[in-house]
Structure formats: C-alpha cells, structure tokens
Enzyme design. Sequence first.
Site, PDB file in Angstrom:
ATOM      1  N   SER A 278     -10.415  -5.748   3.412  1.00 37.22           N
ATOM      2  CA  SER A 278      -9.747  -5.517   2.126  1.00 37.22           C
ATOM      3  C   SER A 278     -10.643  -4.699   1.201  1.00 37.22           C
ATOM      4  O   SER A 278     -11.766  -5.101   0.885  1.00 37.22           O
ATOM      5  CB  SER A 278      -9.420  -6.881   1.492  1.00 37.22           C
ATOM      6  OG  SER A 278      -9.342  -6.766   0.091  1.00 37.22           O
TER       7      SER A 278
ATOM      8  N   SER B 150      -5.598 -10.210  -2.195  1.00 41.77           N
ATOM      9  CA  SER B 150      -4.779 -10.684  -1.067  1.00 41.77           C
ATOM     10  C   SER B 150      -5.124 -12.127  -0.694  1.00 41.77           C
ATOM     11  O   SER B 150      -4.736 -12.586   0.386  1.00 41.77           O
ATOM     12  CB  SER B 150      -5.017  -9.812   0.165  1.00 41.77           C
ATOM     13  OG  SER B 150      -4.955  -8.461  -0.149  1.00 41.77           O
TER      14      SER B 150
ATOM     15  N   THR C 208      -5.740   2.569  -6.055  1.00 41.43           N
ATOM     16  CA  THR C 208      -5.535   1.595  -7.144  1.00 41.43           C
ATOM     17  C   THR C 208      -6.607   0.508  -7.202  1.00 41.43           C
ATOM     18  O   THR C 208      -6.813  -0.089  -8.251  1.00 41.43           O
ATOM     19  CB  THR C 208      -4.165   0.898  -6.990  1.00 41.43           C
ATOM     20  OG1 THR C 208      -4.071   0.406  -5.654  1.00 41.43           O
ATOM     21  CG2 THR C 208      -3.027   1.843  -7.285  1.00 41.43           C
TER      22      THR C 208
ATOM     23  N   GLU D 142      -3.245   3.053   1.795  1.00 48.48           N
ATOM     24  CA  GLU D 142      -2.796   3.551   0.483  1.00 48.48           C
ATOM     25  C   GLU D 142      -3.259   4.997   0.289  1.00 48.48           C
ATOM     26  O   GLU D 142      -2.514   5.846  -0.222  1.00 48.48           O
ATOM     27  CB  GLU D 142      -3.350   2.677  -0.647  1.00 48.48           C
ATOM     28  CG  GLU D 142      -2.862   3.168  -2.005  1.00 48.48           C
ATOM     29  CD  GLU D 142      -3.561   2.519  -3.183  1.00 48.48           C
ATOM     30  OE1 GLU D 142      -4.028   1.377  -3.073  1.00 48.48           O
ATOM     31  OE2 GLU D 142      -3.644   3.192  -4.228  1.00 48.48           O
TER      32      GLU D 142
ATOM     33  N   HIS E  43       0.814  -1.230   0.000  1.00 46.87           N
ATOM     34  CA  HIS E  43       0.000   0.000   0.000  1.00 46.87           C
ATOM     35  C   HIS E  43       0.842   1.273   0.000  1.00 46.87           C
ATOM     36  O   HIS E  43       0.317   2.355  -0.251  1.00 46.87           O
ATOM     37  CB  HIS E  43      -0.868   0.082   1.269  1.00 46.87           C
ATOM     38  CG  HIS E  43      -1.677  -1.130   1.537  1.00 46.87           C
ATOM     39  ND1 HIS E  43      -2.581  -1.630   0.642  1.00 46.87           N
ATOM     40  CD2 HIS E  43      -1.738  -1.948   2.614  1.00 46.87           C
ATOM     41  CE1 HIS E  43      -3.156  -2.702   1.164  1.00 46.87           C
ATOM     42  NE2 HIS E  43      -2.658  -2.918   2.347  1.00 46.87           N
TER      43      HIS E  43
HETATM   44 FE1  F3S Z   1      -0.557  -3.504  -6.832  1.00 41.73          FE
HETATM   45 FE2  F3S Z   1      -2.881  -3.555  -7.971  1.00 41.73          FE
HETATM   46 FE3  F3S Z   1      -2.140  -5.505  -6.445  1.00 41.73          FE
HETATM   47  S1  F3S Z   1      -1.880  -1.807  -7.046  1.00 41.73           S
HETATM   48  S2  F3S Z   1      -0.874  -4.533  -4.929  1.00 41.73           S
HETATM   49  S3  F3S Z   1      -1.188  -4.947  -8.393  1.00 41.73           S
HETATM   50  S4  F3S Z   1      -4.195  -4.697  -6.584  1.00 41.73           S
END
Ligand code: F3S
Length: 275
Positions: A215, A259, A159, A124, A72
Amino acid sequence: MKVIRAKHAGVCYGVERALDMAQAAMMDDETTYTLGPLIHNPKVVEKLSAHGVQVANDVDDIDSGIVVIRSHGVEPSVLDCLNAKGLTVIDATCPHVAKAQRAAAELRDLGGTVLVIGRAEHPEVRGLCGHAGNAAVVVAGVEEIPAELSEPVGIVVQTTESKEKLGAVVEALRSRGIEPVVKNTVCFATRQRQDSAAMLAEEVDAIVVIGGKNSSNTTHLFEICKAHCPRSFFVESVDELDAAWFDGCETVGVTAGASTPEDQIDEVVDYLETL
Ligand code: F3S
C-alpha cells in the site's frame, strides 16, 4: 504502557465506498470480479474471496459477469475494453481519484509535459497516465525529473503522495526557470492521516503503522513516522508484533493506512495494551 491512536487513521471514504459497492455487487447472481485486488489489504481481499468475489488481474481474464473497478481507477482504454465486452461495470473509482484523472486530462490539453508524481507501477498512476496520454512522464521524486521538458509543464499527483514531495518537485522546476501548472491532487484523507501520524510520532516513544506492505499510502505514513520517531514499525497485522520492540517505552502510537479496517487496528491496540 500508554497506547495512543492517531486522530485520523484507517479506512478512508474512498475505500469504504469501494467495499460497499463490491459487497452490493456480490449479492447478485452473476459472478463478481474486481480488476486487481479491491484494496491493498490481503486480509480484506481474502474475506471478499471467501464470499465469491474473484480477483481478475487482466480484462482478458473476464468474459462475463460483473466487474468492479477499484478505488484506484483505470485508464480510459481499460474502461472501453470492459464496455466493448458487454460486461456490467461498477465503477468504484474514488471521487478524489476521478478528480485527479480529470486534472491529468486538462494538463494534457495544454500541450506540453505532464509530470505525474507517484509510483510508476501503482494502478492509480497507470490510470492517471492513461488520462494524460502521451504527455505523461512519471516521477517518483525530484531525482527523476527529466533534463529535457517540453513546456508548459503540468503536475498532477498520486492522491496518496505527500505534499512535501510535491513541494520539492515544484521547487526543483522553479530553480530551472520553469513555472509549472500545479494540480495538487493529494486527497484530504491522505493529508489528514499524514499530519496526524507526524504529530503523534513526535510525542511517543514508539509507533506502529498498520497496513498492506504493497500500500502506497501506508508506506508514506511509515516514512513520515520514521522521520519523527526512530522506533517506527510497519506491520500488516498483530501477528507480526514483537513485544521486545517496545522495551522501555512509556507511550506507543498507532496509526494505519487508508485500507486498514477498524478491527485490524483494534487487534493491535488490544495487544499493545497487554504489554
Ligand atoms: Fe480516495 Fe483518498 Fe482514500 S483518494 S481512496 S479518499 S486515500
């Protein structure tokens, strides 16, 4: 009952990279900390802790050793503080998040307002605000856009947000005669997961979304699924599933947040296939 996995689901590149970096760090003799839980997945954090990786919630809680900055990212002031303490910093900020941080700094330099679309309490978003400086205003959606805005108005996005939310904020500003400078920083992995979850949710009788309840990206996946399939269920692990949820279903979809490791998805798929 037929079980269908979303084409894109589960651990993304940025999370995988952060996990690899933390695992490499814990081989060292020094104590390894992560600044906050490494990822929003309680089971994975428990596993890391069993291998000696400690979670520190504040820079003040760490006096020596190795500190892993999670995917993050952090505010520049936090990084300064870690460096000033002489700690070994392993920066696992996802490159997509780093790009969003650079975009926030560029928008700050325009001298107006920087709207950061996302959840104010998310790490983030705190990091993005740190890069956007005093110009930053966090908005969770259209309803939070302030009445007064100093122009130019820049937009940067957490993001893991949805492109629909970005579009709605842009439209709301245009309806006020403001043409914003838009940095679409929704990451590719998020878009892939959201699009394939939406497609799958359309075609199944029920869908299971797996991921940490804290999350953001999993919460968005669940919202998207719910919009396409009323029988959408959000669970952290297989233990929460209830066979009765799937009564009468012929097809069940499975998707998972960025995650959620493969083994947790497999457990859910295996269980559903027994029904
Ligand atoms: Fe990066 Fe997107 Fe995963 S910002 S941590 S690739 S959800």
